[in-house]
Design an enzyme around this catalytic site. Structure first.
Site, PDB file in Angstrom:
ATOM      1  N   HIS A  23       0.856  -1.183   0.000  1.00 24.81           N
ATOM      2  CA  HIS A  23       0.000   0.000   0.000  1.00 24.81           C
ATOM      3  C   HIS A  23       0.895   1.236   0.000  1.00 24.81           C
ATOM      4  CE1 HIS A  23       0.842   0.541   4.255  1.00 24.81           C
ATOM      5  NE2 HIS A  23       0.264  -0.612   4.586  1.00 24.81           N
ATOM      6  N   HIS A  26       3.985   1.529   2.371  1.00 23.73           N
ATOM      7  CA  HIS A  26       5.211   0.837   1.952  1.00 23.73           C
ATOM      8  C   HIS A  26       5.887   1.623   0.830  1.00 23.73           C
ATOM      9  CE1 HIS A  26       2.462  -2.676   3.124  1.00 23.73           C
ATOM     10  NE2 HIS A  26       3.325  -2.555   4.121  1.00 23.73           N
ATOM     11  N   CYS A 132       2.457 -10.134  19.756  1.00 28.12           N
ATOM     12  CA  CYS A 132       1.516  -9.655  18.729  1.00 28.12           C
ATOM     13  C   CYS A 132       1.968 -10.210  17.387  1.00 28.12           C
ATOM     14  CB  CYS A 132       1.465  -8.129  18.673  1.00 28.12           C
ATOM     15  SG  CYS A 132       0.527  -7.549  17.223  1.00 28.12           S
ATOM     16  N   CYS A 135       2.631  -7.461  14.692  1.00 31.33           N
ATOM     17  CA  CYS A 135       3.961  -6.826  14.804  1.00 31.33           C
ATOM     18  C   CYS A 135       5.064  -7.881  14.775  1.00 31.33           C
ATOM     19  CB  CYS A 135       4.122  -6.065  16.111  1.00 31.33           C
ATOM     20  SG  CYS A 135       2.967  -4.750  16.419  1.00 31.33           S
ATOM     21  N   CYS A 153      -2.830  -5.065  21.292  1.00 30.44           N
ATOM     22  CA  CYS A 153      -1.618  -4.431  20.759  1.00 30.44           C
ATOM     23  C   CYS A 153      -1.998  -2.998  20.376  1.00 30.44           C
ATOM     24  CB  CYS A 153      -1.128  -5.192  19.542  1.00 30.44           C
ATOM     25  SG  CYS A 153      -0.034  -4.211  18.515  1.00 30.44           S
ATOM     26  N   HIS A 156      -2.000  -2.590  16.364  1.00 28.22           N
ATOM     27  CA  HIS A 156      -2.996  -3.300  15.559  1.00 28.22           C
ATOM     28  C   HIS A 156      -4.398  -3.308  16.174  1.00 28.22           C
ATOM     29  CE1 HIS A 156       0.782  -4.763  13.826  1.00 28.22           C
ATOM     30  NE2 HIS A 156       0.081  -4.834  12.720  1.00 28.22           N
ATOM     31  N   LYS A 309      -2.507   5.006  11.823  1.00 31.44           N
ATOM     32  CA  LYS A 309      -1.576   4.469  10.833  1.00 31.44           C
ATOM     33  C   LYS A 309      -2.362   3.696   9.779  1.00 31.44           C
ATOM     34  CE  LYS A 309       2.228   1.239  10.327  1.00 31.44           C
ATOM     35  NZ  LYS A 309       2.341  -0.191  10.500  1.00 31.44           N
ATOM     36  N   LYS A 312      -3.217  -2.354   5.961  1.00 35.29           N
ATOM     37  CA  LYS A 312      -4.098  -3.315   5.302  1.00 35.29           C
ATOM     38  C   LYS A 312      -4.959  -4.040   6.333  1.00 35.29           C
ATOM     39  CE  LYS A 312      -4.068  -3.285   0.870  1.00 35.29           C
ATOM     40  NZ  LYS A 312      -3.210  -3.878  -0.137  1.00 35.29           N
TER      41      LYS A 312
HETATM   42  N1  MSP Z   1       8.868  -7.031   7.862  1.00 40.73           N
HETATM   43  C1  MSP Z   1       8.995  -5.962   8.774  1.00 40.73           C
HETATM   44  C2  MSP Z   1      10.278  -5.180   8.529  1.00 40.73           C
HETATM   45  C3  MSP Z   1      11.516  -6.003   8.607  1.00 40.73           C
HETATM   46  S1  MSP Z   1      12.922  -5.068   8.240  1.00 40.73           S
HETATM   47  C4  MSP Z   1      14.188  -6.013   8.698  1.00 40.73           C
HETATM   48  C5  MSP Z   1       7.812  -5.037   8.625  1.00 40.73           C
HETATM   49  N2  MSP Z   1       7.182  -5.090   7.448  1.00 40.73           N
HETATM   50  S2  MSP Z   1       5.890  -4.241   7.021  1.00 40.73           S
HETATM   51  O1  MSP Z   1       5.399  -4.810   5.800  1.00 40.73           O
HETATM   52  O2  MSP Z   1       4.977  -4.144   8.113  1.00 40.73           O
HETATM   53  O3  MSP Z   1       6.435  -2.856   6.595  1.00 40.73           O
HETATM   54  C6  MSP Z   1       6.924  -1.984   7.498  1.00 40.73           C
HETATM   55  C7  MSP Z   1       7.355  -0.682   6.845  1.00 40.73           C
HETATM   56  O4  MSP Z   1       6.431  -0.239   5.841  1.00 40.73           O
HETATM   57  C8  MSP Z   1       7.340   0.418   7.889  1.00 40.73           C
HETATM   58  O5  MSP Z   1       8.476   0.444   8.658  1.00 40.73           O
HETATM   59  C9  MSP Z   1       7.259   1.608   7.002  1.00 40.73           C
HETATM   60  O6  MSP Z   1       8.518   1.825   6.460  1.00 40.73           O
HETATM   61  C10 MSP Z   1       6.277   1.151   5.932  1.00 40.73           C
HETATM   62  N3  MSP Z   1       4.895   1.440   6.316  1.00 40.73           N
HETATM   63  C11 MSP Z   1       3.873   0.557   6.530  1.00 40.73           C
HETATM   64  N4  MSP Z   1       2.746   1.261   6.829  1.00 40.73           N
HETATM   65  C12 MSP Z   1       3.010   2.569   6.812  1.00 40.73           C
HETATM   66  C13 MSP Z   1       2.253   3.750   6.975  1.00 40.73           C
HETATM   67  N5  MSP Z   1       0.967   3.736   7.217  1.00 40.73           N
HETATM   68  N6  MSP Z   1       2.902   4.914   6.822  1.00 40.73           N
HETATM   69  C14 MSP Z   1       4.231   4.993   6.501  1.00 40.73           C
HETATM   70  N7  MSP Z   1       4.960   3.918   6.358  1.00 40.73           N
HETATM   71  C15 MSP Z   1       4.405   2.691   6.561  1.00 40.73           C
HETATM   72  O7  MSP Z   1       7.539  -4.296   9.534  1.00 40.73           O
END
Ligand code: MSP
Length: 525
Positions: A23, A26, A132, A135, A153, A156, A309, A312
């Site tokens: 999304h 990311h 969680c 997370c 959590c 979430h 935040k 998904k």
């Molecule tokens: N898999 C772990 C990260 C491991 S790194 C060794 C993880 N993945 S995640 O799919 O949840 O993605 C996390 C990252 O996506 C966040 O740290 C951020 O960089 C980005 N984001 C996910 N949702 C976000 C928002 N709503 N806003 C901004 N960035 C966001 O955690």
């Protein structure tokens, strides 16, 4: 990256969970990484840009189960059908893409873990406490929200699970003092300031040892000396930054040389939700292995929907294509970095994005480019007149480049883009003031007219180079329209440090109208 042995500017994004498609949250991190690495490449540096996917753990495993498929089939499909194509459509120029199910990763993780065990940093223990799955994090009771007796959590808003397992533990507590010293001595190692303060106070509060294996499911990397356990997903995932560049390989091998060229990483870009993993656990793992810690962990803010935040799991995720279908890829890349200070949370709004698109991109930038091409065509038969200069524009540009470079290298994307767009405004002001269409009415003004057109074209040359890391497809079109490629080479090879050298476009360059850079938005959408 060249093979010269020179240390590369090495930047990573988090590796994303593949429980679902990407999304815009990311995409926000990945675009920021892409802009920063493109900027460093244009500074003439050798660069290595890594992104990838985090494929193990319960979250991914359960999603696959809910979809009646194996975790491996699930991740293979999503990576190929959603993640890689998304980054391709957003024009992300990563040098590598790591998947944690790849053998190059799993083997190196096992080797690393065995090394820590042999050195006495790992011991057997029992873990009991909340976890969680969203997370993938062992929580402290104090972290949780109480909802009528149920523990949720805070990220979430979902109930945590109680884990009760015999696991392997990493002596994280032994690294609290070295970490505190590291961050006190190197303020730039954790940014922005708010993130650094959070990490310092977390460390000052004391840290327990960390369970680094799980025994109740098998979707993970087997612990090399205990095949009944898999490596805890975060311990596995954090290592991607080093396994992807040859962690532990013989120094004379290909992997060993790559490691020497890239390590330590210059910037780990992360969202603030995963700051502690990166600024506490990860450097402690590296310290335990006797490896250098990353130069900087930068935690940016969240994109919010309804004040929370965007995610998904809360069904608030917006796919990048929902925005790019309407505004185009480059406006997407521009908007989030321009509108939200990096490090601060920001809400996405269609109204704000439409307003900026129209005023900053279509009017200030796009129109300037099309007016210039139309005027050179009309008044000079499409051939650029002889070089000229304007001290006001020139000195404004010099200051702009300095400001933008300092800001972007400090990850202040908003400050950098603002500086560049101020120059764009200044050039518009110059054209308005000089009124070339009035000059054109009297042949006696021909040389002044030509000078105005040349100075405007030179300004656009500079704008194209400076905005190229942010909006590469658009700047490429502008570059072609200015006839610059033939005489100056590819736009990506233009160095930031040379942008303000005035007079680079030669007399005789063929200037042509291009497609409209930022078309008018469809009314009613
Ligand atoms: N898999 C772990 C990260 C491991 S790194 C060794 C993880 N993945 S995640 O799919 O949840 O993605 C996390 C990252 O996506 C966040 O740290 C951020 O960089 C980005 N984001 C996910 N949702 C976000 C928002 N709503 N806003 C901004 N960035 C966001 O955690």
């Amino acid at each position: 990256m060249s093979n010269s042995g020179e240390k590369a500017f090495y930047l990573t994004t988090p590796i994303y969970y593949v429980n679902d498609a990407p999304h815009i949250g990311h995409a926000y991190t990945t675009v920021a990484g892409d802009v920063l690495t493109r900027w460093h490449r244009q500074r003439g540096e050798s660069v290595w840009f890594l992104t990838g996917t985090d494929e193990h753990g319960q979250k991914v495993m359960r999603t696959a189960q809910q979809n009646d498929t194996s975790p491996q089939a699930w991740v293979d499909n999503l990576v190929e059908s959603a993640w890689k194509p998304n980054w391709h459509s957003l024009n992300i120029a990563n040098d590598d893409f790591i998947r944690t199910t790849e053998v190059r990763h799993t083997e190196r993780v096992q080797r690393f873990l065995q090394g820590l065990k042999d050195a006495g940093h790992i011991y057997a223990g029992k873990y009991e406490g909340p976890y969680c799955v969203g997370c993938e994090e062992f929580k402290l009771p104090g972290d949780l929200i109480d909802d009528k007796g149920e523990k949720l959590c805070p990220v979430h808003s979902k109930p945590v699970e109680i884990v009760n397992e015999n696991n392997w533990f990493f002596r994280l507590s032994a690294f609290v003092e070295p970490l505190l010293e590291h961050y006190r001595r190197n303020p730039e190692a954790c940014q922005p300031e708010s993130a650094r303060n959070e990490v310092l106070s977390f460390l000052e509060g004391g840290v327990s040892d960390l369970s680094i294996s799980r025994s109740t499911f098998d979707w993970g990397i087997p612990v090399p000396w205990d095949r009944d356990q898999v490596v805890y997903v975060w311990f596995d995932a954090l290592l991607n930054y080093a396994t992807a560049v040859g962690l532990g390989d013989d120094p004379s091998s290909e992997g060993g040389k790559k490691f020497a060229q890239t390590w330590p990483a210059d910037v780990h870009l992360v969202g603030k939700d995963i700051l502690r993993f990166h600024a506490v656990i990860w450097p402690a793992m590296l310290m335990a292995a006797g490896l250098a810690v990353p130069k900087k962990v930068f935690a940016h803010g969240w994109l919010l929907v309804g004040g929370e935040k965007m995610s998904k799991s809360k069904l608030t995720g917006i796919a990048p294509s929902e925005i790019t279908d309407h505004f185009g890829v480059d406006a997407f890349r521009y908007y989030f970095l321009r509108a939200i200070p990096f490090g601060t949370d920001g809400s996405f709004s269609w109204e704000d994005m439409s307003a900026r698109y129209t005023s900053e991109l279509a009017n200030d930038f796009g129109n300037l480019a099309s007016r210039l091409a139309a005027m050179v065509e009309k008044y000079c038969a499409g051939v650029l007149p002889a070089p000229s200069n304007d001290p006001g524009l020139e000195s404004f540009l010099t200051a702009t480049v300095e400001k933008a470079d300092a800001a972007i290298c400090a990850l202040d994307f908003q400050g950098g883009i603002n500086a560049i767009m101020e120059f764009c405004k200044r050039v518009n002001g110059y054209v308005t003031e000089k009124q070339p269409w009035v000059l054109a009415k009297d042949p006696a003004n021909q040389s002044e007219l030509e000078s105005v057109l040349y100075n405007t074209a030179e300004s656009l040359r500079a704008l194209a180079v400076l905005l190229n890391p942010v909006m590469p497809a658009t700047c490429e079109i502008l570059w072609q329209s200015l006839g610059a490629e033939k005489v100056l080479g590819a736009i990506g090879n233009q160095e930031i440090g040379k942008v303000s050298t005035w007079g680079q476009l030669p007399e005789g360059a063929i200037v042509q109208k291009s497609a409209v850079l930022f078309p008018r938005l469809e009314v009613g959408e």
